[in-house]
Design an enzyme around this catalytic site. Sequence first.
Site, PDB file in Angstrom:
ATOM      1  CG  ASP A 168      -7.091  25.707  17.879  1.00 56.25           C
ATOM      2  OD1 ASP A 168      -7.879  24.767  17.627  1.00 56.25           O
ATOM      3  OD2 ASP A 168      -7.188  26.818  17.341  1.00 56.25           O
ATOM      4  CG  HIS A 195     -19.527  13.324  23.091  1.00 59.58           C
ATOM      5  ND1 HIS A 195     -20.645  13.477  23.866  1.00 59.58           N
ATOM      6  CD2 HIS A 195     -18.531  13.954  23.743  1.00 59.58           C
ATOM      7  CE1 HIS A 195     -20.330  14.167  24.947  1.00 59.58           C
ATOM      8  NE2 HIS A 195     -19.053  14.459  24.901  1.00 59.58           N
TER       9      HIS A 195
END
Length: 163
Positions: A43, A63
């Site tokens: 994570d 992005h």
Amino acid sequence: MLRRQDGPRRRYHTLTIVRGWQVWQERAPDALENGSAILQSHDFFSPQPVKDAALFLLRLVIHDWADEEALAILKPLAEAATSETRLLLVEQAYEPLDPDPLVHNSMPYLVDLEMMAVLNAQERTQEQYVELAKRAGWTHVKTWIPKVGDAPSGWRHYEFQKT
């Protein structure tokens, strides 16, 4: 490496990890066996557990996120990096429009709009990636532009080192 959650990003994460293992098993099983390549789920909004990595590779990750979340991903990597560690971002090229937008490929701009509408994210120019990484504690080293035949591809490989 994607945030663990339900929804489309979670499904993408699972497919990426499974496919990654398959590719490495097919193409470089020795690297997995001798530990020179370690694939792990993480994570990336949690502290980075690996403190001495030679390379952090993020392909088509940044992005997907707005600047603040992108910084939350990149800063822990810089904190965990040594002076020898490199960060490699592989992202789609996004360039400002030429004066005549009718002769320019509009696809990156359509993808940018999609990223904004669906994920509150954005495509970025090289300058924006370099500035974002700088804010996270990284210094730009080099940009590679892969080729398809003799033509430049739409991808950019941005290399950074810890500031």
